[in-house]
Design a protein around this motif. Structure first.
Motif, PDB file in Angstrom:
ATOM      1  N   ASN A   2      16.475 -86.392  60.524  1.00 37.86           N
ATOM      2  CA  ASN A   2      15.831 -85.332  59.742  1.00 37.86           C
ATOM      3  C   ASN A   2      16.782 -84.577  58.823  1.00 37.86           C
ATOM      4  OD1 ASN A   2      13.214 -85.762  60.931  1.00 37.86           O
ATOM      5  ND2 ASN A   2      13.952 -84.715  62.761  1.00 37.86           N
ATOM      6  N   SER A   3      17.950 -85.173  58.540  1.00 34.40           N
ATOM      7  CA  SER A   3      18.915 -84.499  57.661  1.00 34.40           C
ATOM      8  C   SER A   3      18.675 -84.804  56.184  1.00 34.40           C
ATOM      9  CB  SER A   3      20.341 -84.906  58.030  1.00 34.40           C
ATOM     10  OG  SER A   3      20.534 -86.304  57.841  1.00 34.40           O
ATOM     11  N   THR A   4      17.933 -85.860  55.899  1.00 36.34           N
ATOM     12  CA  THR A   4      17.694 -86.271  54.514  1.00 36.34           C
ATOM     13  C   THR A   4      16.486 -85.527  53.965  1.00 36.34           C
ATOM     14  OG1 THR A   4      18.425 -88.485  55.180  1.00 36.34           O
ATOM     15  CG2 THR A   4      17.456 -88.250  52.981  1.00 36.34           C
ATOM     16  N   ARG A   5      16.707 -84.780  52.894  1.00 37.26           N
ATOM     17  CA  ARG A   5      15.620 -83.996  52.321  1.00 37.26           C
ATOM     18  C   ARG A   5      14.760 -84.847  51.382  1.00 37.26           C
ATOM     19  NH1 ARG A   5      19.117 -79.426  49.789  1.00 37.26           N
ATOM     20  NH2 ARG A   5      20.687 -81.055  49.932  1.00 37.26           N
ATOM     21  N   ILE A   6      13.597 -84.330  51.055  1.00 37.08           N
ATOM     22  CA  ILE A   6      12.644 -85.030  50.192  1.00 37.08           C
ATOM     23  C   ILE A   6      12.188 -84.099  49.081  1.00 37.08           C
ATOM     24  CG2 ILE A   6      10.318 -86.021  50.071  1.00 37.08           C
ATOM     25  CD1 ILE A   6      10.637 -86.956  52.935  1.00 37.08           C
ATOM     26  N   ILE A   7      12.101 -84.639  47.867  1.00 35.93           N
ATOM     27  CA  ILE A   7      11.424 -83.952  46.766  1.00 35.93           C
ATOM     28  C   ILE A   7      10.332 -84.883  46.263  1.00 35.93           C
ATOM     29  CG2 ILE A   7      11.581 -83.039  44.430  1.00 35.93           C
ATOM     30  CD1 ILE A   7      14.385 -82.157  44.990  1.00 35.93           C
ATOM     31  N   PRO A   8       9.067 -84.584  46.541  1.00 30.33           N
ATOM     32  CA  PRO A   8       7.975 -85.392  45.990  1.00 30.33           C
ATOM     33  C   PRO A   8       7.835 -85.125  44.489  1.00 30.33           C
ATOM     34  CG  PRO A   8       7.248 -84.037  47.857  1.00 30.33           C
ATOM     35  CD  PRO A   8       8.569 -83.516  47.414  1.00 30.33           C
ATOM     36  N   GLN A   9       7.726 -86.184  43.719  1.00 29.25           N
ATOM     37  CA  GLN A   9       7.461 -86.072  42.283  1.00 29.25           C
ATOM     38  C   GLN A   9       5.971 -86.345  42.102  1.00 29.25           C
ATOM     39  OE1 GLN A   9       9.697 -88.786  39.815  1.00 29.25           O
ATOM     40  NE2 GLN A   9       9.832 -87.299  38.159  1.00 29.25           N
ATOM     41  N   ILE A  10       5.216 -85.304  41.817  1.00 28.65           N
ATOM     42  CA  ILE A  10       3.767 -85.301  42.002  1.00 28.65           C
ATOM     43  C   ILE A  10       3.029 -85.485  40.676  1.00 28.65           C
ATOM     44  CG2 ILE A  10       1.848 -83.824  42.775  1.00 28.65           C
ATOM     45  CD1 ILE A  10       4.005 -82.426  44.555  1.00 28.65           C
ATOM     46  N   GLY A  11       1.848 -86.117  40.766  1.00 30.91           N
ATOM     47  CA  GLY A  11       0.930 -86.110  39.635  1.00 30.91           C
ATOM     48  C   GLY A  11       1.034 -87.301  38.724  1.00 30.91           C
ATOM     49  N   ARG A  12       1.311 -88.464  39.282  1.00 30.68           N
ATOM     50  CA  ARG A  12       1.475 -89.654  38.459  1.00 30.68           C
ATOM     51  C   ARG A  12       0.153 -90.124  37.839  1.00 30.68           C
ATOM     52  NH1 ARG A  12       4.176 -95.271  40.639  1.00 30.68           N
ATOM     53  NH2 ARG A  12       5.269 -95.839  38.725  1.00 30.68           N
ATOM     54  N   SER A  13      -0.963 -89.728  38.436  1.00 32.20           N
ATOM     55  CA  SER A  13      -2.280 -90.142  37.950  1.00 32.20           C
ATOM     56  C   SER A  13      -3.201 -88.927  37.906  1.00 32.20           C
ATOM     57  CB  SER A  13      -2.872 -91.188  38.898  1.00 32.20           C
ATOM     58  OG  SER A  13      -3.192 -90.592  40.150  1.00 32.20           O
ATOM     59  N   PRO A  14      -4.326 -89.014  37.186  1.00 36.18           N
ATOM     60  CA  PRO A  14      -5.267 -87.886  37.175  1.00 36.18           C
ATOM     61  C   PRO A  14      -5.732 -87.514  38.580  1.00 36.18           C
ATOM     62  CG  PRO A  14      -5.792 -89.408  35.409  1.00 36.18           C
ATOM     63  CD  PRO A  14      -4.716 -90.063  36.221  1.00 36.18           C
ATOM     64  N   ARG A  15      -6.013 -88.498  39.426  1.00 38.55           N
ATOM     65  CA  ARG A  15      -6.449 -88.195  40.789  1.00 38.55           C
ATOM     66  C   ARG A  15      -5.374 -87.427  41.543  1.00 38.55           C
ATOM     67  NH1 ARG A  15     -10.373 -89.822  44.204  1.00 38.55           N
ATOM     68  NH2 ARG A  15     -11.181 -91.268  42.626  1.00 38.55           N
ATOM     69  N   ALA A  16      -4.118 -87.871  41.407  1.00 41.48           N
ATOM     70  CA  ALA A  16      -3.018 -87.178  42.092  1.00 41.48           C
ATOM     71  C   ALA A  16      -2.858 -85.759  41.563  1.00 41.48           C
ATOM     72  CB  ALA A  16      -1.726 -87.972  41.917  1.00 41.48           C
ATOM     73  N   ALA A  17      -3.029 -85.584  40.254  1.00 43.09           N
ATOM     74  CA  ALA A  17      -2.888 -84.251  39.670  1.00 43.09           C
ATOM     75  C   ALA A  17      -3.927 -83.290  40.225  1.00 43.09           C
ATOM     76  CB  ALA A  17      -3.002 -84.331  38.150  1.00 43.09           C
ATOM     77  N   LEU A  18      -5.126 -83.796  40.509  1.00 44.70           N
ATOM     78  CA  LEU A  18      -6.196 -82.941  41.028  1.00 44.70           C
ATOM     79  C   LEU A  18      -6.044 -82.652  42.516  1.00 44.70           C
ATOM     80  CD1 LEU A  18      -9.189 -84.576  39.110  1.00 44.70           C
ATOM     81  CD2 LEU A  18      -8.168 -82.326  38.668  1.00 44.70           C
ATOM     82  N   GLN A  19      -5.126 -83.352  43.188  1.00 41.99           N
ATOM     83  CA  GLN A  19      -4.914 -83.148  44.618  1.00 41.99           C
ATOM     84  C   GLN A  19      -3.829 -82.110  44.924  1.00 41.99           C
ATOM     85  OE1 GLN A  19      -6.626 -84.788  47.199  1.00 41.99           O
ATOM     86  NE2 GLN A  19      -7.944 -85.517  45.549  1.00 41.99           N
ATOM     87  N   VAL A  20      -3.159 -81.596  43.902  1.00 41.53           N
ATOM     88  CA  VAL A  20      -1.986 -80.746  44.123  1.00 41.53           C
ATOM     89  C   VAL A  20      -2.276 -79.536  45.022  1.00 41.53           C
ATOM     90  CG1 VAL A  20      -0.250 -79.286  42.999  1.00 41.53           C
ATOM     91  CG2 VAL A  20      -0.820 -81.507  42.025  1.00 41.53           C
TER      92      VAL A  20
END
Length: 291
Positions: free
Chosen positions: A122-140
């Motif tokens: 659990n030492s490795t952090r994550i940055i999600p890069q969000i919104g690649r598609s219209p559906r993903a953008a509406l899920q934010v």
């Protein structure tokens, strides 16, 4: 972490010089096409670069080592991830994220790979890069429900969404983001702030002149972003300058830290007539370089 420079893992020249770009974070980007033999070579280049820069003796300034992976873009993306994890990077930028399930599944896989590579769990952090598609953008907004503790920041995918929309532009008159991209950008910024996370602005891809780049970085900082991606070393200085804390911001950060001095673990308290909590305390510490 103001400046996050993306460097293609298959660009030998860029890899050789990026350590001296002056960025706070170097993100080795494994997103690319090519045949299997080329992908295998690129994977090893990324791993070897990350390993060789654990000790930063000749770099212009110390930087964090990250990698970028887009699950599903390549049939060998898991091999890419395993390779970079051998170098124990500080974190992974995960492109193509659309939902909490995407983040949870990636975090679970990352835990397994940490175990195999001898990296602290659990030492490795994550940055999600969000919104690649219209559906993903509406899920934010749904990301507010149960964010994984590995996530340290949110970023948004301007290029991915523009491509998905078949958009002919990303910016309108005066350099402002087009409406669909501005909507995604605002949602990501609001969710990040609500969760007490960092918010990373998308890379500038307009004219090469320094003035538009500086305005883009200053605009991102003024809107509340805490850092910004770059795709060229020439952009790093403008980002660092735009996101450097002002004397007023440093003074306010010190007041917030002082307010929590008696009860550093308090969920919230009153400060200057408004209620502040742990997210504000974390941001104050970051401003003063205490994180």
């Amino acid at each position: 972490m103001r400046s996050w420079i993306l460097v293609p893992a298959d660009n030998d020249k860029a890899l050789a010089s990026v350590a001296n770009a002056g960025a706070d974070v170097v993100v080795v980007d494994l997103v690319r096409g090519g045949h299997a033999e080329k992908q295998a070579k690129t994977r090893l280049q990324a791993r070897d670069w990350l390993i060789s820069h654990r000790e930063q003796v000749v770099a212009a300034r110390r930087f964090a080592r990250w990698a970028r992976i887009v699950p599903g873009d390549s049939p060998h993306w898991r091999d890419d991830l395993e390779a970079v994890m051998e170098a124990a990077p500080e974190g992974i930028v995960v492109g193509g994220c659309g939902t909490q399930d995407d983040i949870q599944q990636f975090a679970g896989l990352l835990y397994e790979i940490e175990q195999r590579c001898g990296v602290r769990s659990n030492s490795t952090r994550i940055i999600p890069q969000i919104g690649r598609s219209p559906r993903a953008a509406l899920q934010v907004p749904k990301l507010l429900e149960d964010m994984h503790p590995r996530v340290s920041a949110l970023a948004w995918d301007a290029d991915g969404l523009a491509h998905s929309l078949s958009a002919r532009r990303k910016r309108g008159p005066g350099g402002a983001w087009s409406d669909p991209l501005a909507y995604l950008r605002a949602q990501v910024l609001l969710v990040a702030q609500a969760l007490g996370l960092e918010a990373i602005e998308a890379a500038y891809s307009g004219p090469r002149e320094p003035e538009p780049m500086a305005r883009a970085a200053e605009g991102a900082r003024a809107d509340g972003f805490t850092g910004m991606f770059a795709t060229h070393p020439a952009h790093v200085a403008a980002i660092n300058a735009a996101f450097a804390p002002t004397a007023e911001e440093r003074g306010e950060a010190q007041l917030v830290i002082s307010a929590f001095a008696v009860s550093p673990h308090a969920d919230s308290l009153m400060h200057k007539g408004r209620r502040i909590g742990q997210p504000e305390l974390r941001r104050a510490r970051a401003v003063l370089g205490e994180v």
